[in-house]
Scaffold this active site. Structure first.
Site: not given
Ligand code: PAF
Length: 270
Positions: A21, A23-26, A142
């Site tokens: 799912y 978004h721009e962060g990813h 995170d």
């Molecule tokens: O940050 C996340 O999306 C999840 O905690 C990760 C690092 C992919 C592990 O499932």
């Protein structure tokens, strides 16, 4: 064209672990990986092990086709989208788990999500072993997760580098998160208050004003706007222990629920 790999001439492999799912962060993680790696792998796996029994594993947003199209656009070389059975086997008996140090996970998110960081560390260790990246990229949103992973890599002598990537925000300051889609229209309008509160506490830290007063005021502002505050704290950036006045670098961390959606955010003051 492929960039040169390490001194041995091997190609440099970057991994961006995600739960999809996107978004721009990813996409900013992918961009960073593309800048310094020859090949970029993105994993998409909603990891059951990191969700508590009353949490949102079943309804966590998923849209593989949309994710794949975004990743094609971002020129990712490979997407790893395993099933739970691929990762954990048939699940008849629990397997080996990674247990992060207690002092790092007993507070903040760890206090409100028992077992969460064991689940994260275990799946991330598995992804590292399967994909064998040279560098893995994680968002600073995170923050506690990033420290857990950095410690795991150091403590278990894992042979890769961990790269933290700054938070990407919407234009109104809300940190990007896959869970933002759960917010109601009214909730979405209120959610940027989290960023306002973090900025106010950061300004108190920088002005050397009373941080405890700024934190108390920030909590009250969140409560008055309908948030259920889990924590708003000033911590040492390296250990997440409560920070003393004047100490630096520090990080202000917050977790609060709005519309039953758990939002987390943070701001580093270095
Ligand atoms: O940050 C996340 O999306 C999840 O905690 C990760 C690092 C992919 C592990 O499932």
């Amino acid at each position: 064209m492929l960039k040169s790999g390490d001194d041995s001439g091997r190609l440099r492999l970057g991994l961006v672990p995600t739960m999809g799912y996107l978004h721009e962060g990813h996409l900013s993680l992918v961009e960073r990986a593309r800048e310094s790696c020859d090949l970029v792998v993105v994993s998409i796996f909603v990891n059951p092990l990191q969700f508590g029994p009353t949490e949102d594993f079943e309804r966590y947003p998923r849209d593989l086709e949309r994710d794949l199209s975004l990743l094609r656009g971002a020129k990712v070389d490979c997407v790893f989208n395993p099933t739970a059975e691929d990762v954990y086997g048939n699940g008849h008996r629990p397997g080996t788990h990674v247990v992060p140090p207690q002092w790092l996970i007993e507070r903040l998110c760890g206090e409100f999500r028992p077992g969460h960081f064991e689940g994260v560390a275990t799946v991330v260790a598995k992804l590292f072993n399967i994909v064998q990246p040279n560098i893995a990229y994680f968002g600073e949103k995170d923050y506690q997760q990033l420290l857990v992973i950095k410690h795991m890599v150091k403590d278990l002598n894992m042979n890769l580098n961990i790269q933290g990537v700054p938070i990407v925000r919407e234009s109104d300051g809300l940190a990007m998160s896959s869970r933002n889609v759960y917010l109601s229209e009214a909730g979405r309008k209120k959610a940027p208050i989290i960023h306002e509160v973090l900025s106010e506490v950061k300004s108190a830290v920088q002005r050397k004003a009373s941080v405890q007063e700024a934190i108390a005021k920030g909590k009250q502002k969140l409560i008055d706007n309908g948030f259920e505050v889990q924590y708003l704290e000033l911590c040492r950036a390296d250990t997440l222990e409560p920070a003393n006045d004047g100490e630096k670098p520090v990080v202000i961390l917050v977790a609060a629920k709005l519309d039953k959606v758990r939002l987390i955010d943070n701001m580093i003051v270095s």
